[in-house]
Design a protein around this motif. Sequence first.
Motif, PDB file in Angstrom:
ATOM      1  N   LEU A 255      -1.141 -52.038  -3.851  1.00  0.00           N
ATOM      2  CA  LEU A 255      -0.907 -51.379  -5.158  1.00  0.00           C
ATOM      3  C   LEU A 255       0.215 -51.771  -5.856  1.00  0.00           C
ATOM      4  O   LEU A 255      -0.220 -52.074  -7.339  1.00  0.00           O
ATOM      5  N   ASP A 256       1.170 -52.815  -5.378  1.00  0.00           N
ATOM      6  CA  ASP A 256       1.773 -53.733  -6.370  1.00  0.00           C
ATOM      7  C   ASP A 256       0.784 -54.604  -6.926  1.00  0.00           C
ATOM      8  O   ASP A 256       0.923 -55.105  -8.152  1.00  0.00           O
ATOM      9  N   GLU A 257      -0.095 -55.233  -5.997  1.00  0.00           N
ATOM     10  CA  GLU A 257      -1.089 -56.118  -6.691  1.00  0.00           C
ATOM     11  C   GLU A 257      -1.923 -55.631  -7.918  1.00  0.00           C
ATOM     12  O   GLU A 257      -2.021 -56.163  -8.817  1.00  0.00           O
ATOM     13  N   LEU A 258      -2.366 -54.495  -7.655  1.00  0.00           N
ATOM     14  CA  LEU A 258      -3.064 -53.873  -8.733  1.00  0.00           C
ATOM     15  C   LEU A 258      -2.336 -53.686 -10.111  1.00  0.00           C
ATOM     16  O   LEU A 258      -2.962 -53.944 -10.861  1.00  0.00           O
ATOM     17  N   ILE A 259      -1.142 -53.123  -9.863  1.00  0.00           N
ATOM     18  CA  ILE A 259      -0.370 -53.059 -11.000  1.00  0.00           C
ATOM     19  C   ILE A 259       0.090 -54.498 -11.721  1.00  0.00           C
ATOM     20  O   ILE A 259      -0.069 -54.444 -12.960  1.00  0.00           O
ATOM     21  N   ALA A 260       0.371 -55.443 -10.872  1.00  0.00           N
ATOM     22  CA  ALA A 260       0.461 -56.651 -11.449  1.00  0.00           C
ATOM     23  C   ALA A 260      -0.753 -57.116 -12.313  1.00  0.00           C
ATOM     24  O   ALA A 260      -0.447 -58.009 -13.218  1.00  0.00           O
ATOM     25  N   ARG A 261      -1.736 -56.976 -11.793  1.00  0.00           N
ATOM     26  CA  ARG A 261      -3.261 -57.507 -12.371  1.00  0.00           C
ATOM     27  C   ARG A 261      -3.596 -56.553 -13.774  1.00  0.00           C
ATOM     28  O   ARG A 261      -4.603 -56.691 -14.256  1.00  0.00           O
ATOM     29  N   GLY A 262      -2.681 -55.643 -14.006  1.00  0.00           N
ATOM     30  CA  GLY A 262      -2.957 -54.565 -15.049  1.00  0.00           C
ATOM     31  C   GLY A 262      -3.659 -53.568 -14.778  1.00  0.00           C
ATOM     32  O   GLY A 262      -4.434 -52.917 -15.693  1.00  0.00           O
ATOM     33  N   GLU A 263      -4.051 -53.122 -13.475  1.00  0.00           N
ATOM     34  CA  GLU A 263      -5.061 -52.287 -13.418  1.00  0.00           C
ATOM     35  C   GLU A 263      -4.313 -50.757 -13.002  1.00  0.00           C
ATOM     36  O   GLU A 263      -5.039 -49.815 -12.850  1.00  0.00           O
ATOM     37  N   ALA A 264      -2.867 -50.631 -13.288  1.00  0.00           N
ATOM     38  CA  ALA A 264      -2.379 -49.192 -13.489  1.00  0.00           C
ATOM     39  C   ALA A 264      -2.927 -48.367 -14.478  1.00  0.00           C
ATOM     40  O   ALA A 264      -3.480 -48.856 -15.640  1.00  0.00           O
ATOM     41  N   GLY A 265      -3.412 -47.220 -14.268  1.00  0.00           N
ATOM     42  CA  GLY A 265      -4.066 -46.230 -14.862  1.00  0.00           C
ATOM     43  C   GLY A 265      -5.234 -46.297 -14.978  1.00  0.00           C
ATOM     44  O   GLY A 265      -6.154 -45.712 -16.330  1.00  0.00           O
ATOM     45  N   THR A 266      -5.996 -47.517 -14.606  1.00  0.00           N
ATOM     46  CA  THR A 266      -7.593 -47.610 -14.706  1.00  0.00           C
ATOM     47  C   THR A 266      -8.575 -46.932 -13.643  1.00  0.00           C
ATOM     48  O   THR A 266      -9.797 -47.113 -13.517  1.00  0.00           O
ATOM     49  N   PHE A 267      -7.933 -46.159 -12.537  1.00  0.00           N
ATOM     50  CA  PHE A 267      -8.772 -45.458 -11.809  1.00  0.00           C
ATOM     51  C   PHE A 267      -8.869 -44.082 -12.069  1.00  0.00           C
ATOM     52  O   PHE A 267      -8.203 -43.204 -12.722  1.00  0.00           O
ATOM     53  N   ASP A 268      -9.990 -43.505 -11.957  1.00  0.00           N
ATOM     54  CA  ASP A 268     -10.551 -42.199 -12.281  1.00  0.00           C
ATOM     55  C   ASP A 268      -9.871 -41.249 -11.217  1.00  0.00           C
ATOM     56  O   ASP A 268      -9.633 -40.049 -11.480  1.00  0.00           O
ATOM     57  N   PHE A 269      -9.805 -41.474  -9.936  1.00  0.00           N
ATOM     58  CA  PHE A 269      -8.841 -40.807  -9.066  1.00  0.00           C
ATOM     59  C   PHE A 269      -8.597 -41.391  -7.785  1.00  0.00           C
ATOM     60  O   PHE A 269      -9.020 -42.472  -7.448  1.00  0.00           O
ATOM     61  N   ALA A 270      -7.861 -40.913  -6.905  1.00  0.00           N
ATOM     62  CA  ALA A 270      -7.309 -41.315  -5.540  1.00  0.00           C
ATOM     63  C   ALA A 270      -7.179 -40.498  -4.755  1.00  0.00           C
ATOM     64  O   ALA A 270      -6.986 -39.305  -5.114  1.00  0.00           O
TER      65      ALA A 270
END
Length: 84
Positions: free
Chosen positions: A69-84
């Motif tokens: 999750l930290d890696e995804l945020i660092a890559r700018g992917e926060a808020g890009t998922f349709d659901f979790a």
Amino acid sequence: QLMGARKVLEVGVFTGYSSIAVALGLPEGGRLIACDVSEHWTSIARRYWKIAGLESKIELHLRPAVETLDELIARGEAGTFDFA
């Protein structure tokens, strides 16, 4: 399928049943990021993903989910998922 999800996140895979259910609903090019720490249980999941023909839609991260999750945020992917 109903919500048109293209990118989803799963924390905790176990034997892969829910991953399969979700991945079956994804369109071509859809992606499921799966997080788990158990090599044992995810080896079972990977076997079933392959049987279902879904391994190209599922990206397994075998480490603590917080690291992924930290890696995804660092890559700018926060808020890009349709659901979790």
